[in-house]
Design a protein around this motif. Structure first.
Motif, PDB file in Angstrom:
ATOM      1  N   ASN A 190      -1.221 -35.276  83.311  1.00  0.00           N
ATOM      2  CA  ASN A 190      -2.250 -36.203  83.802  1.00  0.00           C
ATOM      3  C   ASN A 190      -3.296 -35.433  84.593  1.00  0.00           C
ATOM      4  OD1 ASN A 190      -1.581 -39.050  83.092  1.00  0.00           O
ATOM      5  ND2 ASN A 190       0.356 -38.525  84.087  1.00  0.00           N
ATOM      6  N   ALA A 191      -4.471 -36.030  84.743  1.00  0.00           N
ATOM      7  CA  ALA A 191      -5.545 -35.429  85.542  1.00  0.00           C
ATOM      8  C   ALA A 191      -6.370 -36.535  86.185  1.00  0.00           C
ATOM      9  CB  ALA A 191      -6.418 -34.534  84.684  1.00  0.00           C
ATOM     10  N   THR A 192      -6.760 -36.341  87.441  1.00  0.00           N
ATOM     11  CA  THR A 192      -7.564 -37.340  88.153  1.00  0.00           C
ATOM     12  C   THR A 192      -9.056 -37.045  88.040  1.00  0.00           C
ATOM     13  OG1 THR A 192      -7.370 -36.093  90.222  1.00  0.00           O
ATOM     14  CG2 THR A 192      -5.701 -37.794  89.808  1.00  0.00           C
ATOM     15  N   CYS A 193      -9.415 -35.959  87.317  1.00  0.00           N
ATOM     16  CA  CYS A 193     -10.821 -35.599  87.125  1.00  0.00           C
ATOM     17  C   CYS A 193     -10.980 -34.964  85.747  1.00  0.00           C
ATOM     18  CB  CYS A 193     -11.278 -34.631  88.229  1.00  0.00           C
ATOM     19  SG  CYS A 193     -10.356 -33.082  88.230  1.00  0.00           S
ATOM     20  N   PRO A 194     -12.185 -34.919  85.205  1.00  0.00           N
ATOM     21  CA  PRO A 194     -12.393 -34.267  83.899  1.00  0.00           C
ATOM     22  C   PRO A 194     -12.072 -32.777  83.993  1.00  0.00           C
ATOM     23  CG  PRO A 194     -14.290 -35.609  84.521  1.00  0.00           C
ATOM     24  CD  PRO A 194     -13.425 -35.526  85.735  1.00  0.00           C
ATOM     25  N   LEU A 195     -11.335 -32.247  83.014  1.00  0.00           N
ATOM     26  CA  LEU A 195     -10.971 -30.830  82.992  1.00  0.00           C
ATOM     27  C   LEU A 195     -11.831 -30.097  81.964  1.00  0.00           C
ATOM     28  CD1 LEU A 195      -7.059 -31.082  83.146  1.00  0.00           C
ATOM     29  CD2 LEU A 195      -8.660 -30.745  85.027  1.00  0.00           C
ATOM     30  N   THR A 196     -12.583 -29.090  82.426  1.00  0.00           N
ATOM     31  CA  THR A 196     -13.487 -28.347  81.545  1.00  0.00           C
ATOM     32  C   THR A 196     -12.965 -26.938  81.235  1.00  0.00           C
ATOM     33  OG1 THR A 196     -14.747 -27.522  83.446  1.00  0.00           O
ATOM     34  CG2 THR A 196     -15.498 -29.587  82.436  1.00  0.00           C
ATOM     35  N   LYS A 197     -11.963 -26.467  82.003  1.00  0.00           N
ATOM     36  CA  LYS A 197     -11.490 -25.080  81.841  1.00  0.00           C
ATOM     37  C   LYS A 197     -10.123 -24.993  81.171  1.00  0.00           C
ATOM     38  CE  LYS A 197     -13.836 -24.104  86.200  1.00  0.00           C
ATOM     39  NZ  LYS A 197     -13.639 -23.753  87.609  1.00  0.00           N
ATOM     40  N   ILE A 198      -9.453 -26.123  81.006  1.00  0.00           N
ATOM     41  CA  ILE A 198      -8.100 -26.125  80.448  1.00  0.00           C
ATOM     42  C   ILE A 198      -7.861 -27.476  79.782  1.00  0.00           C
ATOM     43  CG2 ILE A 198      -6.881 -27.060  82.479  1.00  0.00           C
ATOM     44  CD1 ILE A 198      -4.771 -24.857  82.061  1.00  0.00           C
ATOM     45  N   ASP A 199      -6.953 -27.527  78.806  1.00  0.00           N
ATOM     46  CA  ASP A 199      -6.610 -28.796  78.176  1.00  0.00           C
ATOM     47  C   ASP A 199      -5.093 -28.914  78.055  1.00  0.00           C
ATOM     48  OD1 ASP A 199      -5.863 -27.180  76.045  1.00  0.00           O
ATOM     49  OD2 ASP A 199      -7.687 -27.569  74.904  1.00  0.00           O
ATOM     50  N   GLU A 200      -4.633 -30.055  77.572  1.00  0.00           N
ATOM     51  CA  GLU A 200      -3.196 -30.332  77.513  1.00  0.00           C
ATOM     52  C   GLU A 200      -2.451 -29.333  76.630  1.00  0.00           C
ATOM     53  OE1 GLU A 200      -0.123 -34.077  76.735  1.00  0.00           O
ATOM     54  OE2 GLU A 200      -2.288 -34.382  76.535  1.00  0.00           O
ATOM     55  N   LYS A 201      -3.067 -28.948  75.502  1.00  0.00           N
ATOM     56  CA  LYS A 201      -2.407 -28.003  74.591  1.00  0.00           C
ATOM     57  C   LYS A 201      -2.134 -26.669  75.283  1.00  0.00           C
ATOM     58  CE  LYS A 201      -3.029 -25.588  70.184  1.00  0.00           C
ATOM     59  NZ  LYS A 201      -3.959 -25.315  69.058  1.00  0.00           N
ATOM     60  N   MET A 202      -3.137 -26.159  76.028  1.00  0.00           N
ATOM     61  CA  MET A 202      -2.971 -24.894  76.715  1.00  0.00           C
ATOM     62  C   MET A 202      -1.911 -24.990  77.814  1.00  0.00           C
ATOM     63  SD  MET A 202      -5.872 -22.468  78.502  1.00  0.00           S
ATOM     64  CE  MET A 202      -6.839 -22.340  77.000  1.00  0.00           C
ATOM     65  N   VAL A 203      -1.891 -26.124  78.523  1.00  0.00           N
ATOM     66  CA  VAL A 203      -0.888 -26.339  79.572  1.00  0.00           C
ATOM     67  C   VAL A 203       0.514 -26.281  78.971  1.00  0.00           C
ATOM     68  CG1 VAL A 203       0.067 -28.042  81.183  1.00  0.00           C
ATOM     69  CG2 VAL A 203      -2.405 -27.638  81.105  1.00  0.00           C
ATOM     70  N   GLN A 204       0.707 -26.946  77.826  1.00  0.00           N
ATOM     71  CA  GLN A 204       2.022 -26.965  77.180  1.00  0.00           C
ATOM     72  C   GLN A 204       2.420 -25.575  76.690  1.00  0.00           C
ATOM     73  OE1 GLN A 204       1.689 -30.059  74.212  1.00  0.00           O
ATOM     74  NE2 GLN A 204       2.373 -31.653  75.639  1.00  0.00           N
ATOM     75  N   GLU A 221      -7.963 -31.362  90.574  1.00  0.00           N
ATOM     76  CA  GLU A 221      -9.288 -30.721  90.575  1.00  0.00           C
ATOM     77  C   GLU A 221      -9.471 -29.953  89.279  1.00  0.00           C
ATOM     78  OE1 GLU A 221      -9.904 -27.647  93.450  1.00  0.00           O
ATOM     79  OE2 GLU A 221      -7.815 -27.005  93.410  1.00  0.00           O
ATOM     80  N   ASP A 222     -10.717 -29.632  88.962  1.00  0.00           N
ATOM     81  CA  ASP A 222     -11.047 -28.943  87.717  1.00  0.00           C
ATOM     82  C   ASP A 222     -10.807 -27.441  87.893  1.00  0.00           C
ATOM     83  OD1 ASP A 222     -11.947 -28.259  85.237  1.00  0.00           O
ATOM     84  OD2 ASP A 222     -14.079 -28.474  85.712  1.00  0.00           O
ATOM     85  N   VAL A 223      -9.619 -26.987  87.518  1.00  0.00           N
ATOM     86  CA  VAL A 223      -9.268 -25.569  87.641  1.00  0.00           C
ATOM     87  C   VAL A 223      -8.856 -25.032  86.273  1.00  0.00           C
ATOM     88  CG1 VAL A 223      -8.590 -25.668  90.070  1.00  0.00           C
ATOM     89  CG2 VAL A 223      -6.909 -26.202  88.305  1.00  0.00           C
ATOM     90  N   GLY A 224      -8.678 -23.712  86.191  1.00  0.00           N
ATOM     91  CA  GLY A 224      -8.355 -23.073  84.922  1.00  0.00           C
ATOM     92  C   GLY A 224      -6.921 -22.599  84.833  1.00  0.00           C
ATOM     93  N   ILE A 225      -6.677 -21.753  83.847  1.00  0.00           N
ATOM     94  CA  ILE A 225      -5.320 -21.288  83.571  1.00  0.00           C
ATOM     95  C   ILE A 225      -4.789 -20.373  84.673  1.00  0.00           C
ATOM     96  CG2 ILE A 225      -6.062 -19.286  82.209  1.00  0.00           C
ATOM     97  CD1 ILE A 225      -3.648 -19.987  80.346  1.00  0.00           C
ATOM     98  N   ASP A 226      -5.671 -19.613  85.331  1.00  0.00           N
ATOM     99  CA  ASP A 226      -5.220 -18.714  86.395  1.00  0.00           C
ATOM    100  C   ASP A 226      -4.588 -19.499  87.544  1.00  0.00           C
ATOM    101  OD1 ASP A 226      -6.107 -16.359  85.132  1.00  0.00           O
ATOM    102  OD2 ASP A 226      -8.160 -16.748  85.794  1.00  0.00           O
ATOM    103  N   GLU A 227      -5.212 -20.619  87.900  1.00  0.00           N
ATOM    104  CA  GLU A 227      -4.666 -21.449  88.989  1.00  0.00           C
ATOM    105  C   GLU A 227      -3.351 -22.103  88.577  1.00  0.00           C
ATOM    106  OE1 GLU A 227      -8.817 -20.645  89.826  1.00  0.00           O
ATOM    107  OE2 GLU A 227      -7.852 -21.449  88.040  1.00  0.00           O
ATOM    108  N   LEU A 228      -3.245 -22.502  87.297  1.00  0.00           N
ATOM    109  CA  LEU A 228      -1.988 -23.077  86.809  1.00  0.00           C
ATOM    110  C   LEU A 228      -0.861 -22.050  86.888  1.00  0.00           C
ATOM    111  CD1 LEU A 228      -0.274 -25.236  85.356  1.00  0.00           C
ATOM    112  CD2 LEU A 228      -1.160 -24.353  83.181  1.00  0.00           C
ATOM    113  N   ILE A 229      -1.136 -20.814  86.476  1.00  0.00           N
ATOM    114  CA  ILE A 229      -0.128 -19.752  86.543  1.00  0.00           C
ATOM    115  C   ILE A 229       0.283 -19.486  87.987  1.00  0.00           C
ATOM    116  CG2 ILE A 229       0.233 -17.272  86.160  1.00  0.00           C
ATOM    117  CD1 ILE A 229      -1.510 -17.584  83.616  1.00  0.00           C
TER     118      ILE A 229
END
Length: 364
Positions: A190-204, A221-229
Motif C-alpha cells: 500500500n502507499a499513501t502517496c503517488p510513487l514515482t521511483k518504485i512500483d509494486e513489482k520492484m518491491v516484490q 512518502e515517495d522514495v526509491g529502492i535505496d530507501e526500501l533496502i
C-alpha cells in the motif's frame, strides 16, 4: 568466490548496465544483492579478531562525537584545542593510531569527543583500521568529518561513500516506510502517496531477494529502492554530520566564503584558533541538547546545575533523570520558559520542554 569479490563483480556489472526503463528492475535486484553482501561483510568475524588498543571506549558524558577524516587534516589538533586531552599531532600522516577520547565542557554539558585514526579509501572493506573506526562512528550522536580546505572536494565525496557503504546515513531522516513480517498471507502493498521511483513489482522482487514472502509494507512518502533496502537491512544508522574545513588560513578569502556557504559546513583554523567558538555553537545545535533547570518550591532556580536532556524531552524524562521512582510519585509540574503559554504553567508528565526551561516537580 569471497564476499569482496562478489561485491566487486556486482559493482562492475552495475557500472556496465545502462540506466533506462528496461534495466531498472535488473539494477534494483543488483542493489539488493549488494546490500546483502555488504551487511555480511560488516558482521564480526569469529576467526582471529583484529588486535588493537583504544577502540573499545566507554560512552560517557551527555553526548558522543566522532572525528573522522583522512590522515593529517588536523583532527588531533582540534581535540587538543577543544578539550584538556593531549593527542599526538605532527605534520606527517598516521600520527594517531588508536582512538583517543576527550571531553568538551560547553554550556554545562560534558560532550565526549573521539579522535579516531585517519582512514583511507577502502576503509569500509577493511583497509587500514577502517572497519574499527567506522564501528565507533556508528555509536556516535554526531559525526564531524574533518577536511583539508587546501584540497579538492573529492576527499569529502570519498569519506561520504565509505560511510554510506557501511550503512551510516549522514544528515538524513529514516524513510517513512512501515514494514512488518507476517507468517502467512503473502505481500500486502500500500502507499499513501503517488510513487514515482518504485512500483509494486520492484518491491516484490526486492522482498523475494531477501527471502521475504509474507509481509505488510506501506509507503508514506515517495522514495526509491535505496530507501526500501535501508528499511529491510535493519542495520542503518541515521546520524547528523558537520563538515569542518580546517587550514582556512592557507586559502583565499573567496574559497573560505565558498566553503562556509556549503550545507552543514563550518570553516576553521585549528592552529590559529579561528572560528572555533562558532564550531562549538554548531555542535550544540546539531546535538539538539536542552538545558533544564530545577527549582524547589519557594526558592530561586538552580542555574549552576542543569539537567542536559535531548530535544523533545518531556517532564517524564526529567523525573527519570532525577530519580527512577519520581515518576511514580508525580502529581504535577510547574514550568517556566518557552514551552509554556504562560509562566508558571501547571503541566503533566507528557509536556515537552524547551532549552533553558525551569521545572518544579510536585509529588503526591
Amino acid at each position: 568466490m569471497g564476499i569482496l569479490e562478489k561485491i566487486a563483480e556486482i559493482e562492475n556489472e552495475m557500472k556496465r548496465t545502462q540506466k533506462n526503463k528496461k534495466t531498472e528492475y535488473h539494477l534494483g535486484l543488483l542493489k539488493a544483492k549488494l546490500a546483502k553482501y555488504r551487511a555480511q561483510l560488516l558482521q564480526p568475524s569469529t576467526k582471529g579478531k583484529e588486535k588493537g588498543e583504544g577502540f573499545d571506549v566507554m560512552k560517557s558524558g551527555d553526548a558522543r562525537i566522532s572525528l573522522i577524516g583522512f590522515p593529517s587534516v588536523g583532527k588531533s589538533t582540534l581535540l587538543n584545542t577543544l578539550t584538556k586531552t593531549h593527542s599526538e599531532s605532527a605534520a606527517y600522516e598516521f600520527t594517531t593510531l588508536t582512538c583517543i577520547p576527550g571531553i568538551i565542557e560547553y554550556k554545562g554539558a560534558n560532550i565526549q569527543l573521539l579522535d579516531l585514526p585517519g582512514i583511507i579509501e577502502g576503509a569500509a572493506h577493511g583497509k587500514g583500521r577502517g572497519r574499527q573506526v567506522i564501528a565507533v562512528a556508528r555509536t556516535s550522536d554526531l559525526v564531524i568529518i574533518m577536511l583539508d580546505a587546501t584540497k579538492s572536494d573529492v576527499q569529502k565525496e570519498l569519506l561520504q561513500a565509505e560511510l554510506e557503504t557501511v550503512g551510516i546515513r549522514l544528515n538524513k531522516e529514516r524513510p517513512k516506510i512501515y514494514f512488518k513480517e507476517k507468517k502467512a498471507g503473502g505481500i500486502t502493498f500500500n502507499a499513501t502517496c503517488p510513487l514515482t521511483k518504485i512500483d509494486e513489482k520492484m518491491v516484490q522482487m526486492v522482498l523475494s531477494e531477501y527471502k521475504l514472502h509474507n509481509a505488510e509494507i506501506l509507503f508514506r512518502e515517495d522514495v526509491g529502492i535505496d530507501e526500501l533496502i535501508d528499511v529491510l537491512s535493519k542495520n542503518r544508522v541515521y546520524i547528523p554530520c558537520l563538515y569542518v574545513y580546517n587550514k582556512i588560513d592557507q586559502v583565499s578569502i573567496e574559497e573560505v566564503d565558498r566553503l562556509a556557504r556549503l550545507p552543514h559546513s563550518v570553516v576553521v583554523s585549528c592552529n590559529m584558533n579561528l572560528n572555533l567558538d562558532y564550531l562549538l555553537e554548531k555542535i550544540w545545535e546539531k546535538l539538539a541538547l536542552n538545558r533544564i533547570y530545577t527549582k524547589k518550591r519557594g526558592k530561586p532556580p538552580d542555574f549552576d546545575d542543569s539537567l542536559i536532556m535531548r530535544r523533545n524531552c518531556t517532564i517524564e524524562h526529567v523525573c527519570h533523570s532525577i530519580h527512577r521512582t519520581l515518576a511514580e510519585q508525580f502529581k504535577y509540574a510547574l514550568v517556566w520558559g518557552l514551552s509554556t503559554k504562560y509562566s508558571p504553567q501547571r503541566v503533566g508528565l507528557h509536556h515537552k520542554l524547551c532549552d533553558e526551561d525551569v521545572v518544579t516537580i510536585v509529588r503526591k
